[in-house]
Design a protein around this motif. Structure first.
Motif, mmCIF file in Angstrom:
data_model
loop_
_atom_site.group_PDB
_atom_site.id
_atom_site.type_symbol
_atom_site.label_atom_id
_atom_site.label_comp_id
_atom_site.label_asym_id
_atom_site.label_seq_id
_atom_site.Cartn_x
_atom_site.Cartn_y
_atom_site.Cartn_z
ATOM 1 N N ASP A 7 0.846 -1.201 0.000
ATOM 2 C CA ASP A 7 0.000 0.000 0.000
ATOM 3 C C ASP A 7 0.882 1.251 0.000
ATOM 4 O O ASP A 7 0.564 2.241 -0.647
ATOM 5 N N ILE A 8 1.990 1.164 0.731
ATOM 6 C CA ILE A 8 2.874 2.340 0.836
ATOM 7 C C ILE A 8 3.438 2.705 -0.529
ATOM 8 O O ILE A 8 3.464 3.872 -0.919
ATOM 9 N N GLN A 9 3.857 1.664 -1.275
ATOM 10 C CA GLN A 9 4.398 1.929 -2.622
ATOM 11 C C GLN A 9 3.334 2.487 -3.551
ATOM 12 O O GLN A 9 3.584 3.386 -4.338
ATOM 13 N N ARG A 10 2.147 1.925 -3.453
ATOM 14 C CA ARG A 10 1.061 2.412 -4.306
ATOM 15 C C ARG A 10 0.762 3.876 -4.014
ATOM 16 O O ARG A 10 0.527 4.680 -4.907
ATOM 17 N N ARG A 11 0.736 4.197 -2.723
ATOM 18 C CA ARG A 11 0.486 5.596 -2.343
ATOM 19 C C ARG A 11 1.590 6.505 -2.850
ATOM 20 O O ARG A 11 1.328 7.600 -3.330
ATOM 21 N N ARG A 12 2.821 6.018 -2.741
ATOM 22 C CA ARG A 12 3.958 6.838 -3.171
ATOM 23 C C ARG A 12 3.840 7.157 -4.659
ATOM 24 O O ARG A 12 4.049 8.285 -5.085
ATOM 25 N N LEU A 13 3.456 6.144 -5.428
ATOM 26 C CA LEU A 13 3.300 6.334 -6.870
ATOM 27 C C LEU A 13 2.192 7.358 -7.152
ATOM 28 O O LEU A 13 2.365 8.276 -7.956
ATOM 29 N N LEU A 14 1.075 7.202 -6.455
ATOM 30 C CA LEU A 14 -0.027 8.156 -6.655
ATOM 31 C C LEU A 14 0.401 9.554 -6.252
ATOM 32 O O LEU A 14 0.088 10.533 -6.926
ATOM 33 N N ARG A 15 1.136 9.624 -5.160
ATOM 34 C CA ARG A 15 1.538 10.942 -4.658
ATOM 35 C C ARG A 15 2.521 11.646 -5.575
ATOM 36 O O ARG A 15 2.680 12.862 -5.497
ATOM 37 N N SER A 16 3.182 10.875 -6.431
ATOM 38 C CA SER A 16 4.083 11.515 -7.395
ATOM 39 C C SER A 16 3.273 12.178 -8.509
ATOM 40 O O SER A 16 3.806 12.941 -9.303
ATOM 41 N N GLY A 17 1.983 11.883 -8.580
ATOM 42 C CA GLY A 17 1.103 12.529 -9.559
ATOM 43 C C GLY A 17 0.270 13.621 -8.893
ATOM 44 O O GLY A 17 0.575 14.069 -7.804
ATOM 45 N N ASN A 18 -0.795 13.977 -9.579
ATOM 46 C CA ASN A 18 -1.646 15.060 -9.109
ATOM 47 C C ASN A 18 -2.698 14.528 -8.128
ATOM 48 O O ASN A 18 -3.615 13.809 -8.517
ATOM 49 N N ILE A 19 -2.538 14.887 -6.867
ATOM 50 C CA ILE A 19 -3.488 14.424 -5.854
ATOM 51 C C ILE A 19 -4.643 15.427 -5.762
ATOM 52 O O ILE A 19 -4.409 16.635 -5.660
ATOM 53 N N PRO A 20 -5.892 14.960 -5.828
ATOM 54 C CA PRO A 20 -6.999 15.904 -5.678
ATOM 55 C C PRO A 20 -6.923 16.569 -4.304
ATOM 56 O O PRO A 20 -6.782 15.891 -3.290
ATOM 57 N N LYS A 21 -6.984 17.877 -4.326
ATOM 58 C CA LYS A 21 -6.871 18.624 -3.074
ATOM 59 C C LYS A 21 -8.131 18.430 -2.221
ATOM 60 O O LYS A 21 -8.068 18.339 -1.006
ATOM 61 N N HIS A 22 -9.262 18.363 -2.914
ATOM 62 C CA HIS A 22 -10.545 18.255 -2.216
ATOM 63 C C HIS A 22 -11.348 17.090 -2.806
ATOM 64 O O HIS A 22 -11.665 17.088 -3.992
ATOM 65 N N VAL A 23 -11.649 16.115 -1.972
ATOM 66 C CA VAL A 23 -12.446 14.964 -2.402
ATOM 67 C C VAL A 23 -13.781 14.986 -1.660
ATOM 68 O O VAL A 23 -13.817 15.129 -0.441
ATOM 69 N N ALA A 24 -14.868 14.875 -2.417
ATOM 70 C CA ALA A 24 -16.205 14.814 -1.822
ATOM 71 C C ALA A 24 -16.737 13.393 -1.978
ATOM 72 O O ALA A 24 -16.432 12.726 -2.966
ATOM 73 N N VAL A 25 -17.503 12.936 -0.997
ATOM 74 C CA VAL A 25 -17.994 11.561 -1.052
ATOM 75 C C VAL A 25 -19.474 11.476 -0.698
ATOM 76 O O VAL A 25 -19.905 11.988 0.339
ATOM 77 N N ILE A 26 -20.238 10.830 -1.570
ATOM 78 C CA ILE A 26 -21.628 10.481 -1.250
ATOM 79 C C ILE A 26 -21.589 9.039 -0.760
ATOM 80 O O ILE A 26 -21.417 8.106 -1.539
ATOM 81 N N MET A 27 -21.666 8.908 0.558
ATOM 82 C CA MET A 27 -21.497 7.596 1.197
ATOM 83 C C MET A 27 -22.828 6.852 1.099
ATOM 84 O O MET A 27 -23.659 6.930 1.996
ATOM 85 N N ASP A 28 -23.025 6.134 0.012
ATOM 86 C CA ASP A 28 -24.342 5.530 -0.226
ATOM 87 C C ASP A 28 -24.282 4.010 -0.214
ATOM 88 O O ASP A 28 -23.254 3.416 -0.536
ATOM 89 N N GLY A 29 -25.410 3.410 0.145
ATOM 90 C CA GLY A 29 -25.548 1.952 0.046
ATOM 91 C C GLY A 29 -25.486 1.210 1.371
ATOM 92 O O GLY A 29 -25.399 -0.025 1.377
ATOM 93 N N LYS A 217 -19.582 -0.776 -5.516
ATOM 94 C CA LYS A 217 -19.339 -1.183 -4.120
ATOM 95 C C LYS A 217 -20.166 -0.303 -3.193
ATOM 96 O O LYS A 217 -20.267 0.903 -3.417
ATOM 97 N N ARG A 218 -20.703 -0.910 -2.146
ATOM 98 C CA ARG A 218 -21.525 -0.136 -1.211
ATOM 99 C C ARG A 218 -20.625 0.473 -0.134
ATOM 100 O O ARG A 218 -19.553 -0.051 0.153
ATOM 101 N N TRP A 219 -21.116 1.558 0.463
ATOM 102 C CA TRP A 219 -20.262 2.324 1.369
ATOM 103 C C TRP A 219 -19.602 1.485 2.473
ATOM 104 O O TRP A 219 -18.405 1.643 2.734
ATOM 105 N N PRO A 220 -20.307 0.551 3.143
ATOM 106 C CA PRO A 220 -19.630 -0.206 4.215
ATOM 107 C C PRO A 220 -18.427 -1.016 3.716
ATOM 108 O O PRO A 220 -17.573 -1.392 4.506
ATOM 109 N N ASP A 221 -18.348 -1.265 2.402
ATOM 110 C CA ASP A 221 -17.213 -2.006 1.836
ATOM 111 C C ASP A 221 -16.115 -1.075 1.317
ATOM 112 O O ASP A 221 -15.135 -1.537 0.739
ATOM 113 N N PHE A 222 -16.300 0.215 1.484
ATOM 114 C CA PHE A 222 -15.306 1.157 0.956
ATOM 115 C C PHE A 222 -14.002 1.038 1.753
ATOM 116 O O PHE A 222 -14.011 0.886 2.963
#
Ligand code: IPE
Ligand code: IPE
Ligand code: MG
Length: 246
Positions: A7-29, A217-222
Motif C-alpha cells: 500500500d505504501i508503494q502504491r500511495r507513493r506512486l499516486l503521490r508523485s502525480g496530481n493528488i486531488p486537493k478536495h475529495v467529496a464523497v456520497i457515502m451511499d448503500g 461497491k456499497r459504502w460499508p465495503d469502501f
C-alpha cells in the motif's frame, strides 16, 4: 500474479502525480449492504462509520487536504423515525469516541449544513469537536461532515443571507462567501458508492467542474484500495473547464 506492491508503494506512486486537493464523497448503500446480509438497515450504518474511518486514513495518507462527506441530507428526514434516531445516535457516539483519534492525527473536523435542526446535545458536541480539532498549524486533513445538508437549501440560504447583508450585486466569487463551504476550494473529485449515478442534492454549486467517480461497491465495503482506484482514475483525466487541451 502475486503483487509485491505494498500500500505504501502504491500511495507513493499516486503521490508523485496530481493528488486531488478536495475529495467529496456520497457515502451511499448502507441500507442495501445490510439488506443483502439479512441485517437491519441500521447495521449498514454502523459499518458505514468504519468505512468513513478508512476513507479518512487513506485521504490523509495520500495528501488530500479536504474530505467532504455527505452524512445526512435535507431529504433524509423522510425516512422512518427509528432509522433517523439510529443515525443521530451514531453521530453522537462518533463524537464522543473519535475526537481524540482526530487530535492525535492532526485532523480537523467541521460540520456543515442546517445544524440548528439537531438536538442541543448534538450541536454542543459538534462545536466541541470543531474546537478541539482546531490547531495552530495547518492540519494534515480537514474532514467536512455535511449534516442536514442540501445543495438547493444551501443556495437559497446563501441568497437570503446576501439579501440581509444588503448586497447590491453579487459575483460568482462573492456569492460563494455565503455558502456553507465558504473558504473551501471546489471539490476536484466526487466519489459515489452503491452504483447510483446521481448527485442527490449534494454540492450543486461547488461541483460545476468536479470529476465524478462511481463504484458499485456499497459504502460499508469502501476502503483505501477503492479510494486509490478513484484517485488513479482522476489522475488519468484531463480537466479542460471549457477550454481546449493544454
Ligand atoms: C447512505 O446509505 C447513508 C445515508 C443516507 C444516511 P443509505 O441509507 O442511503 O443506503 P441505501 O442507499 O438505502 O442502500
Ligand atoms: C444521499 O443518499 C445522501 C447521503 C448519502 C447522506 P440517498 O440514499 O439519500 O440518496 P437517494 O435517495 O438514493 O437519491
Ligand atoms: Mg441511499
Amino acid at each position: 500474479m502475486l503483487s509485491i506492491w505494498t500500500d505504501i508503494q502504491r500511495r507513493r506512486l499516486l503521490r508523485s502525480g496530481n493528488i486531488p486537493k478536495h475529495v467529496a464523497v456520497i457515502m451511499d448503500g448502507n441500507g442495501t449492504w445490510a439488506a443483502r446480509r439479512r441485517l437491519p438497515r441500521t447495521a449498514g450504518h454502523a459499518r458505514g462509520a468504519e468505512a468513513l474511518r478508512r476513507a479518512t486514513t487513506e485521504a490523509a495518507a495520500l495528501g488530500v487536504e479536504y474530505l467532504t462527506v455527505y452524512a445526512f441530507s435535507t431529504e433524509n428526514w423522510k425516512r422512518p423515525k427509528a432509522e433517523i434516531d439510529y443515525l443521530l445516535n451514531l453521530f453522537l457516539k462518533y463524537l464522543r469516541e473519535k475526537v481524540p483519534d482526530l487530535v492525535q492525527n492532526k485532523i480537523t473536523i467541521r460540520f456543515l449544513g442546517g445544524l440548528k435542526k439537531f438536538s442541543p446535545q448534538l450541536q454542543k458536541l459538534m462545536k466541541a469537536a470543531e474546537q478541539k480539532t482546531t490547531y495552530a498549524a495547518k492540519p494534515l486533513l480537514t474532514v467536512n461532515v455535511m449534516l442536514n445538508y442540501g445543495g438547493r437549501a444551501e443556495i437559497v440560504r446563501a441568497v437570503n443571507t446576501a439579501l440581509q447583508a444588503k448586497e447590491k450585486k453579487l459575483t460568482e466569487n462573492s456569492f460563494t462567501r455565503y455558502l456553507y463551504t465558504t473558504g473551501l476550494p471546489d471539490p476536484d473529485l466526487l466519489i459515489r458508492t452503491s452504483g447510483q449515478l446521481r448527485l442527490s442534492n449534494f454540492l450543486l454549486w461547488q461541483s460545476a467542474y468536479t470529476e465524478f467517480w462511481f463504484t458499485r461497491k456499497r459504502w460499508p465495503d469502501f476502503d483505501g484500495r477503492l479510494f486509490r482506484q478513484a484517485v488513479r482514475s482522476f489522475q488519468r483525466r484531463q480537466r479542460r473547464r471549457g477550454a481546449l487541451r493544454a
